[in-house]
Design a protein around this motif. Structure first.
Motif, PDB file in Angstrom:
ATOM      1  N   ARG A  32       0.836  -1.201   0.000  1.00  0.00           N
ATOM      2  CA  ARG A  32       0.000   0.000   0.000  1.00  0.00           C
ATOM      3  C   ARG A  32       0.874   1.257   0.000  1.00  0.00           C
ATOM      4  O   ARG A  32       0.615   2.212  -0.723  1.00  0.00           O
ATOM      5  N   ALA A  35       2.329   1.719  -3.441  1.00  0.00           N
ATOM      6  CA  ALA A  35       1.287   2.190  -4.367  1.00  0.00           C
ATOM      7  C   ALA A  35       0.954   3.661  -4.107  1.00  0.00           C
ATOM      8  O   ALA A  35       0.794   4.445  -5.050  1.00  0.00           O
ATOM      9  N   ASP A  36       0.882   4.046  -2.833  1.00  0.00           N
ATOM     10  CA  ASP A  36       0.592   5.446  -2.491  1.00  0.00           C
ATOM     11  C   ASP A  36       1.689   6.376  -2.990  1.00  0.00           C
ATOM     12  O   ASP A  36       1.408   7.444  -3.545  1.00  0.00           O
ATOM     13  N   THR A  38       3.841   5.802  -5.437  1.00  0.00           N
ATOM     14  CA  THR A  38       3.809   5.817  -6.902  1.00  0.00           C
ATOM     15  C   THR A  38       2.711   6.735  -7.403  1.00  0.00           C
ATOM     16  O   THR A  38       2.920   7.527  -8.325  1.00  0.00           O
ATOM     17  N   GLU A  39       1.548   6.671  -6.783  1.00  0.00           N
ATOM     18  CA  GLU A  39       0.425   7.530  -7.189  1.00  0.00           C
ATOM     19  C   GLU A  39       0.737   9.000  -6.910  1.00  0.00           C
ATOM     20  O   GLU A  39       0.489   9.869  -7.736  1.00  0.00           O
ATOM     21  N   ARG A  40       1.304   9.278  -5.738  1.00  0.00           N
ATOM     22  CA  ARG A  40       1.644  10.659  -5.371  1.00  0.00           C
ATOM     23  C   ARG A  40       2.717  11.220  -6.303  1.00  0.00           C
ATOM     24  O   ARG A  40       2.661  12.380  -6.708  1.00  0.00           O
ATOM     25  N   TRP A  41       3.690  10.383  -6.669  1.00  0.00           N
ATOM     26  CA  TRP A  41       4.784  10.838  -7.515  1.00  0.00           C
ATOM     27  C   TRP A  41       4.343  11.104  -8.949  1.00  0.00           C
ATOM     28  O   TRP A  41       5.056  11.754  -9.714  1.00  0.00           O
ATOM     29  N   LYS A  42       3.161  10.610  -9.343  1.00  0.00           N
ATOM     30  CA  LYS A  42       2.639  10.922 -10.678  1.00  0.00           C
ATOM     31  C   LYS A  42       2.300  12.403 -10.787  1.00  0.00           C
ATOM     32  O   LYS A  42       2.449  13.002 -11.836  1.00  0.00           O
ATOM     33  N   THR A  43       1.819  12.983  -9.681  1.00  0.00           N
ATOM     34  CA  THR A  43       1.437  14.392  -9.706  1.00  0.00           C
ATOM     35  C   THR A  43       2.519  15.301  -9.143  1.00  0.00           C
ATOM     36  O   THR A  43       2.653  16.436  -9.569  1.00  0.00           O
ATOM     37  N   ARG A 127      12.221   4.457  -5.710  1.00  0.00           N
ATOM     38  CA  ARG A 127      11.244   3.399  -5.469  1.00  0.00           C
ATOM     39  C   ARG A 127      11.911   2.103  -4.996  1.00  0.00           C
ATOM     40  O   ARG A 127      11.273   1.281  -4.328  1.00  0.00           O
TER      41      ARG A 127
END
Length: 173
Positions: A32, A35-36, A38-43, A127
């Motif tokens: 988790r 995944a969090d 990775t999602e945060r680093w997209k923005t 990562r």
């Protein structure tokens, strides 16, 4: 007024029991967290990625000026872009030692591609500890399941007097 009886009898002077919180599985937590991130680093990329990009952008802007210059100043600007790229490459080497290649190209198109690759390599570097943790926990969970099956097989063999199944090992050739 009549009060309703307590559905759960209580002992005098004691608080009612609250259910224990579910234990958090360390592997699920690690997945988790990865995944969090990775999602945060997209923005919003991590600081290290922004630092790498900022360094490369200085050289990239110098090379862009060369492409848009008139023929009389293009040679002088090309030398300036090459000098800037060399200086920024040294700074990049100090800032991002995990990068295999820190030589920033002096042309705009190549510097753009270099920026993309360096950003990805930096994200991968950031990562990696999280991915390593997930891999380690996965391996640990797998080993626990193997030990549990072996114990179950031993118990089964004790009660049925059957031979204990041996684990299958992969052999590499």
């Amino acid at each position: 007024m009549e009060s309703k009886p307590d559905p759960v009898p209580r002992e005098i002077g004691r608080e009612p029991r609250r259910p224990e919180p579910e234990p958090v599985d360390e592997l699920d937590e690690a997945k988790r967290e990865l995944a969090d991130l990775t999602e945060r680093w997209k923005t919003e990329p991590p600081r290290e990625v922004r630092d790498v990009q900022r360094i490369i952008d200085v050289a990239r802007e110098a090379s862009e000026k060369t492409e848009h210059a008139n023929p009389f100043t293009r040679g002088w600007l090309r030398h300036a872009a090459e000098r800037t790229a060399a200086e920024q490459s040294q700074l990049l080497k100090q800032t991002a030692p995990w990068l295999e290649n820190t030589t920033i190209p002096a042309t705009y198109a190549e510097a753009n591609a270099f920026r993309t690759n360096a950003s990805k390599a930096t994200l991968d570097h950031m990562r990696k500890p999280y991915e390593d943790r997930v891999r380690r926990l996965n391996r640990s969970r797998f080993n626990e399941r193997i030990k549990q099956r072996q114990a179950e097989n031993i118990e089964k063999a004790k009660t049925t007097h059957e031979p204990i199944p041996q684990p299958h090992h992969r052999h590499s050739r």
